[in-house]
Design a protein around this motif. Structure first.
Motif, mmCIF file in Angstrom:
data_model
loop_
_atom_site.group_PDB
_atom_site.id
_atom_site.type_symbol
_atom_site.label_atom_id
_atom_site.label_comp_id
_atom_site.label_asym_id
_atom_site.label_seq_id
_atom_site.Cartn_x
_atom_site.Cartn_y
_atom_site.Cartn_z
ATOM 1 N N VAL A 11 1.042 -1.139 0.010
ATOM 2 C CA VAL A 11 -0.104 -0.129 -0.014
ATOM 3 C C VAL A 11 0.655 1.358 0.219
ATOM 4 O O VAL A 11 1.787 1.312 0.677
ATOM 5 C CB VAL A 11 -0.961 0.118 1.284
ATOM 6 N N TYR A 12 0.480 2.209 -0.675
ATOM 7 C CA TYR A 12 0.986 3.709 -0.802
ATOM 8 C C TYR A 12 0.084 4.766 -0.256
ATOM 9 O O TYR A 12 -0.985 4.951 -0.792
ATOM 10 C CB TYR A 12 1.485 3.789 -2.223
ATOM 11 N N GLN A 13 0.430 5.221 0.807
ATOM 12 C CA GLN A 13 -0.390 6.276 1.690
ATOM 13 C C GLN A 13 -0.211 7.575 0.840
ATOM 14 O O GLN A 13 1.049 7.998 0.871
ATOM 15 C CB GLN A 13 -0.272 6.320 2.965
ATOM 16 N N ILE A 14 -1.130 8.404 0.230
ATOM 17 C CA ILE A 14 -1.068 9.742 -0.148
ATOM 18 C C ILE A 14 -1.918 10.568 0.802
ATOM 19 O O ILE A 14 -3.129 10.272 0.989
ATOM 20 C CB ILE A 14 -1.789 9.715 -1.711
ATOM 21 N N ALA A 313 -0.352 -5.011 9.880
ATOM 22 C CA ALA A 313 -0.220 -3.901 8.878
ATOM 23 C C ALA A 313 0.944 -3.260 9.135
ATOM 24 O O ALA A 313 1.048 -2.550 10.394
ATOM 25 C CB ALA A 313 -1.615 -2.989 9.119
ATOM 26 N N ASN A 314 2.038 -3.421 8.607
ATOM 27 C CA ASN A 314 3.431 -2.787 8.623
ATOM 28 C C ASN A 314 3.524 -1.325 8.481
ATOM 29 O O ASN A 314 3.355 -1.104 7.196
ATOM 30 C CB ASN A 314 4.570 -3.574 8.229
ATOM 31 N N PRO A 353 2.775 -4.403 3.670
ATOM 32 C CA PRO A 353 3.509 -3.070 4.038
ATOM 33 C C PRO A 353 2.835 -1.622 3.630
ATOM 34 O O PRO A 353 2.185 -1.715 2.522
ATOM 35 C CB PRO A 353 4.901 -3.094 3.087
ATOM 36 N N TYR A 354 2.787 -0.603 4.227
ATOM 37 C CA TYR A 354 2.199 0.590 4.043
ATOM 38 C C TYR A 354 3.431 1.507 3.863
ATOM 39 O O TYR A 354 4.136 1.965 4.971
ATOM 40 C CB TYR A 354 1.425 1.244 5.316
ATOM 41 N N ILE A 355 3.818 1.970 2.825
ATOM 42 C CA ILE A 355 4.792 3.058 2.373
ATOM 43 C C ILE A 355 4.076 4.621 2.417
ATOM 44 O O ILE A 355 3.076 4.845 1.651
ATOM 45 C CB ILE A 355 5.211 2.660 1.020
#
Ligand code: NOJ
Length: 545
Positions: A11-14, A313-314, A353-355
């Motif tokens: 996942v990429y958080q915006i 949820a890392n 993973p959450y970037i």
């Protein structure tokens, strides 16, 4: 284990306001995001989590929603959202939205109507008569943002509850109509092609009682609403009625969650939860007070959650935290190595993973630090003013606010070395970090040794190596500064070894004699076999033979 999409995709958080501005008004928007989909596809992410894009008066930058079924005009239109979903889909990217339903905005129609005592919406919120002839709040709870959790409205003659800012009144989930409305909102977006929701402060929605809480330095009253039985029941209902009816993912933001509750939240309630333990290892009592960071603490905490939960949820960053290299790495001499080491942590643990936007570039906190004239987040102003009121010298107050200043993570994405980092052609709504000439996407895309290139390689590796996606997690006992573990799947095994510190450390014999071929390392041409020491932040992902 099932092989749902969110297990093999990152996942990429915006944070939309600061990602990319397409119309020159200084504020990021949906079309700006759409223009960067190729960048994200090239990086290798499979899911975007959008922080709130709904209509909002922005007291808490979107975490105060005034209409759940429309888009904030600053960000675009519903048509732009549909087009973003469609364009993302073409590139194999799914979109997750933020669901903020502990509270609405005080400008939401429900709240405005709730001020009439005979309106059915009165019972959507916690309206109560106060103590001592209504001269004091109904209880002693304090808000997460400071001050009382109650505000009096003279025209109503009652107080309403808000666990956050007064502009964020809490919904009363005891009212079945609230559940019905929220389910309608969920379906509205899922039917439009959304892949799921990140559920804001979802472990606080059920207020078990409104009794006084035990006095605490930070947030009094939590024992009456954190992770109560009713909370689990509501999530089970939402799951049964809505989530389980769609191919979707859900992740809960669960402050202070313990393993027991996390297990419950992830059993027919949500797919995964964000725990906050590792965000507190360098904090003392209050988020403004830093304490010395010990790598061992980070390891112990991550291992505890890896062993305790089947699927985590890392994350190391988000829109509420300062940048991770500043906390767990080295923003100076070893910026690059430590940024890559943290990428290795994030992308090789078991879980999704959450970037956070810009994390893949190694973006850093603001320097020189923000001044009160530059703060955009209301919480920063509140904290600064409170410290000053208690006679903290201005310089110290500034430093303490900086320690937890959410604006650090909300500076514009650094796209290139042109004016305003290529984020906007106008005047950015918040200051761009002056380090953009060095740290920016364009420069890092062109450099095979950059942090971004490392993220890209690691994301590609995670996708094609089932050990890294579905594999079990087996910790290896080492000294505090080293973090090492195996990930195994169907007879194959990966070994991950990292030096979490900036010091040279000795490797245990069992690790350096391991028959391992290096899949990825953050130092050029390094090999693990027969290596006795790890250099500063040196990290390896290896295949065991
Ligand atoms: C948690 C969100 O992450 C934060 O940004 C927000 O201010 C609060 N919840 C209130 O919605």
């Amino acid at each position: 284990m099932d092989k749902k999409y969110f297990r093999s995709n990152a996942v990429y958080q915006i944070w939309p306001r600061s990602f990319c501005d397409s119309n020159g008004d200084g504020i990021g928007d949906l079309n700006g995001i759409a223009s960067k989909l190729d960048y994200l596809a090239d990086l290798g992410i499979g899911i975007i989590w959008l922080s709130p894009v709904y209509r909002s008066p922005n007291f808490d930058y979107g975490y105060d929603i005034s209409d759940y079924l429309s888009i904030n005009p600053e960000f675009g239109t519903l048509a732009d959202m549909d087009s973003l979903i469609a364009e993302a889909k073409k590139r194999g990217i799914r979109i997750v939205m933020d669901l903020v339903v502990n509270h609405t905005s005080s400008e939401h129609r429900w709240f405005v109507l709730s001020k009439q005592k005979d309106s059915p919406y009165h019972a959507f919120y916690y309206w109560r008569v106060g103590k001592n002839g209504n001269s004091e709040p109904p209880n002693n709870w304090t808000s997460n943002f400071g001050g009382s959790a109650w505000t009096f409205v003279p025209e109503v003659g009652e107080w309403y509850l808000h666990l956050f800012a007064p502009e964020q009144p809490d919904l009363d989930w005891h009212n079945p109509e609230v559940i019905r409305e929220v389910e309608r909102i969920l379906r509205f977006w899922l039917d439009r092609g959304i892949y799921g929701f990140r559920c804001d402060v979802i472990n606080q929605i059920w207020k078990e009682s409104l009794d006084d809480g035990k006095k605490k330095a930070y947030v009094t009253g939590q024992e009456h609403y954190l992770m109560k039985e009713g909370n689990h029941k509501i999530l089970q209902t939402l799951n049964k009625d809505v989530f389980s009816q769609y191919d979707c993912m859900t992740v809960g933001e669960t402050y202070d969650v313990d393993l027991l509750n996390a297990r419950r939240f992830t059993d027919h309630e949500l797919d995964m939860v964000f725990q906050f333990e590792h965000m507190n290892i360098d904090k003392f009592v209050l988020p403004i007070f830093d304490k010395k960071y010990h790598p061992r603490k980070l390891k112990e905490c991550l291992f505890k959650w890896q062993k305790g939960l089947d699927w985590n949820a890392n994350y190391l960053e988000n829109h509420d935290q300062t940048r991770s290299i500043e906390r767990f790495g080295d923003a100076g001499k070893h910026w690059r190595e430590s940024g890559k080491m943290l990428a290795t942590v994030l992308l090789t643990l078991r879980g999704t993973p959450y970037i956070y936007m810009g994390e893949e570039l190694g973006m850093l906190d603001m320097k020189p630090i923000f001044t009160p004239d530059e703060y955009k987040d209301g919480v920063d102003h509140y904290v600064y003013d409170t410290l000053r009121k208690f006679h903290f010298p201005a310089k110290l107050a500034l430093k303490l606010v900086h320690n937890c200043n959410r604006d650090n993570a909300r500076t514009p994405m650094q796209w290139d070395a042109s004016k305003e980092a290529g984020f906007t052609t106008g005047t950015p709504w918040i200051k761009v970090n002056p380090n953009y000439e060095k740290i920016n996407a364009k420069a890092e895309e062109a450099d095979p040794e950059s942090i971004r290139s490392f993220y890209k390689r690691l994301l590609a590796l995670r996708k094609k190596d089932p050990c890294l996606t579905y594999g079990s997690f087996e910790p290896i006992c080492t000294s505090g500064r080293i973090m090492a573990y195996y990930r195994s799947y169907e007879g194959a095994m990966d070994l991950i070894v990292m030096n979490l510190s900036g010091r040279k450390v000795r490797l245990p014999k069992a690790l350096y004699t391991e028959k391992a071929s290096v899949l990825l390392s953050n130092y050029k041409g390094a090999a693990l076999a027969f290596k006795k020491h790890l250099r500063a932040y040196e990290s390896f992902v290896c295949k065991i033979h």
